[in-house]
Design a protein around this motif. Structure first.
Motif, mmCIF file in Angstrom:
data_model
loop_
_atom_site.group_PDB
_atom_site.id
_atom_site.type_symbol
_atom_site.label_atom_id
_atom_site.label_comp_id
_atom_site.label_asym_id
_atom_site.label_seq_id
_atom_site.Cartn_x
_atom_site.Cartn_y
_atom_site.Cartn_z
ATOM 1 N N PRO A 169 0.841 -1.197 0.000
ATOM 2 C CA PRO A 169 0.000 0.000 0.000
ATOM 3 C C PRO A 169 0.875 1.245 0.000
ATOM 4 O O PRO A 169 1.947 1.262 0.615
ATOM 5 N N LEU A 201 -8.647 -6.758 1.644
ATOM 6 C CA LEU A 201 -8.695 -6.081 0.349
ATOM 7 C C LEU A 201 -9.580 -6.890 -0.590
ATOM 8 O O LEU A 201 -9.146 -7.372 -1.629
ATOM 9 N N PHE A 228 -8.911 1.955 -2.512
ATOM 10 C CA PHE A 228 -8.433 0.965 -3.486
ATOM 11 C C PHE A 228 -9.528 0.605 -4.492
ATOM 12 O O PHE A 228 -9.261 0.428 -5.678
ATOM 13 N N ARG A 284 -9.707 3.243 -7.118
ATOM 14 C CA ARG A 284 -8.538 3.214 -8.015
ATOM 15 C C ARG A 284 -8.591 2.024 -8.966
ATOM 16 O O ARG A 284 -8.150 2.107 -10.110
ATOM 17 N N ARG A 285 -9.107 0.901 -8.459
ATOM 18 C CA ARG A 285 -9.222 -0.302 -9.297
ATOM 19 C C ARG A 285 -10.026 0.021 -10.553
ATOM 20 O O ARG A 285 -9.656 -0.344 -11.671
ATOM 21 N N PHE A 289 -4.627 -5.618 -4.721
ATOM 22 C CA PHE A 289 -4.551 -4.300 -5.375
ATOM 23 C C PHE A 289 -3.769 -4.395 -6.682
ATOM 24 O O PHE A 289 -2.963 -3.545 -7.002
ATOM 25 N N TYR A 333 -2.340 -1.061 -8.359
ATOM 26 C CA TYR A 333 -2.957 0.266 -8.224
ATOM 27 C C TYR A 333 -2.806 0.805 -6.810
ATOM 28 O O TYR A 333 -3.620 1.621 -6.350
ATOM 29 N N ALA A 334 -1.733 0.373 -6.145
ATOM 30 C CA ALA A 334 -1.406 0.926 -4.830
ATOM 31 C C ALA A 334 -0.631 2.226 -5.025
ATOM 32 O O ALA A 334 0.535 2.361 -4.629
#
Ligand code: PMP
Ligand code: GLU
Length: 403
Positions: free
Chosen positions: A41, A209, A297, A300-301, A323, A376-377
């Motif tokens: 992260p 997550l 997250f 962002r995903r 992620f 996508y962290a």
């Protein structure tokens, strides 16, 4: 001339760590490198957790601790595992290690002997096969496919079993695909393991997550038949942004865990009290940090998947967890760059780093040559800018015409 073991002595360095380190170095030189190789992260460890670590230093918790880990953290871990459905879990059936990696490594060391086989669904996290090799075992791949959402086919798993099969490594949500294995598939895997006496290592490090409407269920809850054969692996690294604190844990059958503790007592000793007390604060503290990270997250995903799917011939399924996204980029493996045929995801990843300033991890290291892993962290802005450069780069390649 020194001769090294063909097991642990034959390993190459972890590419996820190596590529991330190169990207960090390039960023330090002022190059705007998209940090899509990151396996951690981008958030900072929450303050209340840091404070617990600082307090531990002030309190002089700087000595050797028990090889199994601190009793209070083991008790908190047992409560978590029991809460997730591992009935009968108690502190003495847990151990605390330097990261989930430490747990996986010890677990394999104490169960494998020369040539024992380990079933590993692919694509798989790159360190599983290396740890199996270091324990003198042999991986037997069980392929999963993008078209099936990377769900394990129990029949395929059954077909891979031989008299040498000793263990199976499960990872849901999974790295690199982000796939969450459905409840019924996990239950079926439990029945197969129980029937054949196969040990199951369930790596649940991405538990928190998992993105709604998907939800996380522990293998321990879904596969009670295999409970005597199951080791659950988890830790604070991903959920609480604590990768550098190096705390992971395992919970499972007493005989397995006790052997891991004995090996740890010789090889590593228990992890630092400072990190363990911070992990205890994480486990017993408020859940808001987990929820806040999950929400970020998730957003962002979507940005990552939308941007990648907008590139011609890139196919990026939207995963339910972790992620990472794992798009199929095989169309570009047939392309050339300045006259040089690209051919492999490893070469494509090198070229992306050099020419698009985007650090990604090639699918080759995850036993999936047709894809590359994007993490996508990182900030939404990093995602937008970085994927735009990737798009420009890919569309600039010379591709064979279908004529
Ligand atoms: N399992 C998986 C699937 C991972 O992606 C990672 C990330 N490094 C680990 C285990 C190891 O976690 P830790 O940092 O706690 O050792
Ligand atoms: N698990 C992360 C990754 O796959 C972190 C790096 C590592 O430990 O391999 O990138």
């Amino acid at each position: 001339m020194l001769e090294f073991s063909r097991y642990a002595g034959g390993l190459a360095e972890s590419q996820t760590l190596a590529i991330s380190a190169t990207a960090k170095r390039m960023r330090a030189q002022g190059i705007d490198v998209a940090p899509f190789a990151a396996g951690e992260p981008d958030f900072d460890t929450p303050d209340s957790i840091k404070e617990a670590g600082i307090q531990a230093i002030r309190d002089g918790r700087t000595k050797y601790g028990p090889a199994a880990g601190l009793p209070e953290l083991r008790a908190a871990v047992a409560t978590c595992l029991a809460g997730a459905g591992y009935d009968g879990m108690t502190a003495d059936r847990t151990l605390i290690c330097p990261g989930a990696k430490g747990v996986l490594f010890l677990a394999l060391q104490v169960i494998l002997a020369d040539g024992d086989e380990v079933l590993v669904p692919t694509p798989c996290w790159l360190s599983y096969p290396k740890m199996v090799q270091a324990a003198a075992g042999k991986c037997v791949w069980v392929e999963t496919k993008p078209d099936d959402g990377y769900v394990i086919d129990p029949d395929r798993l059954r077909a891979a079993i031989t008299p040498r099969t000793k263990a199976l490594i499960l990872n849901s949500p999974g790295n690199p695909t982000g796939a969450v294995q459905p409840d019924d598939v996990q239950a079926e895997i439990g029945r197969i393991a129980a029937e054949h006496g196969i040990a199951v290592i369930s790596d649940e490090i991405y538990e928190h997550l998992t993105y709604a409407p998907a939800r996380f269920r522990s293998f321990a809850a879904l596969a009670p038949d295999a409970r005597d054969l199951t080791l659950i692996v988890n830790g604070v690294s991903k959920a609480y942004a604590m990768t550098g604190w190096r705390i992971g844990w395992g919970g499972g059958p007493e005989a397995w865990v006790q052997r891991m503790i004995r090996l740890q007592s010789h090889a590593l000793s228990g992890p630092p009290d400072i990190s363990q007390l911070a992990a205890l604060a994480a486990l017993t503290g408020p859940t808001e940090p987990l929820e806040a990270m999950n929400t970020k997250f998730r957003a962002r995903r979507q940005i990552m998947c939308d941007a990648l799917n907008a590139i011609p011939d890139v196919h990026c399924p939207v995963p339910d967890g972790a992620f990472y996204v794992f798009p199929d980029i095989s169309a570009y493996l047939e392309a050339s760059h300045e006259g040089e045929p690209i051919r492999t995801s490893t070469r494509l990843a090198q070229l992306m780093l050099e020419h698009a300033h985007a650090a990604v991890v090639p699918g080759d290291v995850f036993e999936a040559p047709y894809a590359v892993r994007f993490s996508y962290a990182c900030s939404s802005e990093d995602i937008r800018r970085g994927v735009a450069r990737v798009a420009d780069f890919l569309t600039s390649l010379q591709r064979p015409t279908n004529a």
